[in-house]
Design an enzyme around this catalytic site. Structure first.
Site, PDB file in Angstrom:
ATOM      1  CB  THR A 222      -1.057 -18.728 -26.298  1.00 45.56           C
ATOM      2  OG1 THR A 222      -1.342 -18.419 -27.645  1.00 45.56           O
ATOM      3  CG2 THR A 222      -1.489 -17.604 -25.410  1.00 45.56           C
ATOM      4  CB  THR A 273      -3.757 -21.246 -24.134  1.00 46.56           C
ATOM      5  OG1 THR A 273      -3.175 -21.891 -25.279  1.00 46.56           O
ATOM      6  CG2 THR A 273      -3.885 -22.267 -23.014  1.00 46.56           C
ATOM      7  N   GLY A 274      -5.871 -21.582 -26.639  1.00 42.06           N
ATOM      8  CA  GLY A 274      -6.615 -22.563 -27.424  1.00 42.06           C
ATOM      9  C   GLY A 274      -7.089 -21.974 -28.734  1.00 42.06           C
TER      10      GLY A 274
HETATM   11  N1  ASP Z   1      -5.661 -18.542 -28.416  1.00 37.89           N
HETATM   12  C1  ASP Z   1      -4.637 -18.220 -29.363  1.00 37.89           C
HETATM   13  C2  ASP Z   1      -5.289 -17.670 -30.607  1.00 37.89           C
HETATM   14  O1  ASP Z   1      -6.272 -18.221 -31.051  1.00 37.89           O
HETATM   15  C3  ASP Z   1      -3.770 -19.364 -29.730  1.00 37.89           C
HETATM   16  C4  ASP Z   1      -3.174 -20.118 -28.578  1.00 37.89           C
HETATM   17  O2  ASP Z   1      -3.713 -20.153 -27.493  1.00 37.89           O
HETATM   18  O3  ASP Z   1      -2.110 -20.706 -28.768  1.00 37.89           O
HETATM   19  O4  ASP Z   1      -4.778 -16.737 -31.162  1.00 37.89           O
END
Ligand code: ASP
Length: 360
Positions: A222, A273-274
């Site tokens: 992300t 992000t996560g």
């Molecule tokens: N946090 C984002 C989600 O769960 C994914 C990511 O951070 O890559 O949609």
């Protein structure tokens, strides 16, 4: 009636408070910073300083990553950081800068946002984004959009041109059409590496049948940006394609204000992000802000507490800029694509635990 032990401990508390007040008064008397996580920017100049942090996602990044991919990622991070730095130094607002930086990262196929958005379980792409202005606490978010080239700009339009904070799916697309936003066909989002990642995730999910864990925790990617401008205002922006092989209709933390994105001039601007479900349950971005605003923590302590104590190892990371311009980049995965720049000449990007100063 209070016990002797209670009275003694209150007495001790009183002594500690008095000593703290006295030390603080002496420190400021001699011009010493009482508690400052970073040196003031601009070498003490009266002009307020600026700071910028960006991320391109956290995940399991192997050290032996393909050198060409690594070079592409580093170059995309550096050019987004450079563009943001130039604008902040010129006096642009934090909101303008985080939107522009995230737009640039959305256009880079390396990241899971805009062009490089991951595939959902139906083989399509649904994008989420949010932006927040720490000066006014205005916010805008969109979820499940499928035709927007730059969802972050639609999120900003929701913030500034609608009465609402959050628009989803068809309603968000209709709003975009009214405003004449650039749209693309779904095959614009086709990136070979993402397609392979999706096929692998489908195989793995069929084997593991663990419906709760993300199908692919490897490369979340992300994108996000947080900034403090020269006026001292903060802003945060985040954009994503979500999780590989997510159910059709699933919305993650990114567009949920206070979960994946939050900004308040009084505390901090945060972009996460996560594994989104975890970040939503913990209201991670707002939790960091609250610990600073009324928990008395420094930004660094607040971030560490949330990443280490509220989340589990491997869940993800975040970037934050404080009201004092301090920058914190933290993650509990093996890596996080990230960068930081400020008015003191800091300019560096990183993937694993150490940052790599850049020669830009
Ligand atoms: N946090 C984002 C989600 O769960 C994914 C990511 O951070 O890559 O949609």
């Amino acid at each position: 009636m209070p016990s002797l032990r209670d009275r003694l401990s209150r007495h001790r508390l009183g002594l500690v408070l008095a000593l703290t007040v006295c030390l603080a008064a002496c420190a400021s008397e001699f011009g010493m910073p009482i508690s400052s996580p970073i040196e003031p920017d601009d070498g003490g100049d009266a002009t307020p300083s600026w700071s910028l942090a960006i991320h391109g996602g956290a995940g399991v990044f192997e050290r032996d990553m393909d050198p060409k991919r690594r070079a592409r990622v580093v170059s995309a991070l550096e050019s987004a950081l450079e563009a943001g730095r130039t604008r902040l130094a010129a006096g642009d607002s934090a909101v303008d800068v985080v939107e522009a930086v995230v737009r640039q990262l959305e256009d880079a196929p390396e990241f899971n946002a805009g062009k490089g958005a991951v595939f959902n379980a139906e083989g399509g792409h649904e994008l989420d984004a949010a932006i927040m202005d720490g000066r006014t606490l205005d916010a805008g978010a969109v979820a499940g959009v499928t035709t927007l080239r730059n969802p972050i700009s639609l999120a900003r339009a929701v913030m500034e041109k609608s009465k609402h904070v959050f628009l989803i799916g068809r309603g968000a697309e209709a709003f975009a059409a009214e405003l004449g936003f650039e749209t693309v066909a779904q095959d614009y989002f086709f990136v070979d590496a993402r397609h392979r990642q999706w096929l692998e995730a489908q195989e793995r999910e069929a084997e593991e049948r663990d419906a709760r864990a993300p199908a692919d925790g490897k490369d979340l990617s992300t994108v996000g940006a947080v900034a403090r401008d020269r006026e001292g205002h903060l802003a945060a922006a985040t954009s994503t394609g979500g999780l590989t092989n997510k159910r059709f209709g699933r919305v993650g933390d990114v567009p949920v204000i206070g979960a994946g994105t939050f900004a308040d001039d009084r505390s901090a601007a945060i972009s996460c992000t996560g594994w989104g479900e975890k970040f939503i349950r913990r209201a991670v971005a707002h939790d960091v802000s609250a610990r600073v605003a009324y928990g008395g923590r420094t930004l660094e302590t607040a971030v560490r507490e949330v990443i280490d104590e509220e989340l589990d190892s491997g869940d993800g990371g975040l970037i934050a800029v404080g009201a004092d311009g301090s920058i914190v980049l933290a993650f509990n995965t093996s890596g996080m694509y990230r960068g930081a720049a400020d008015a003191n000449g800091r300019f560096e990007v990183g993937i694993w635990d150490t940052m790599e100063p850049s020669n830009r």
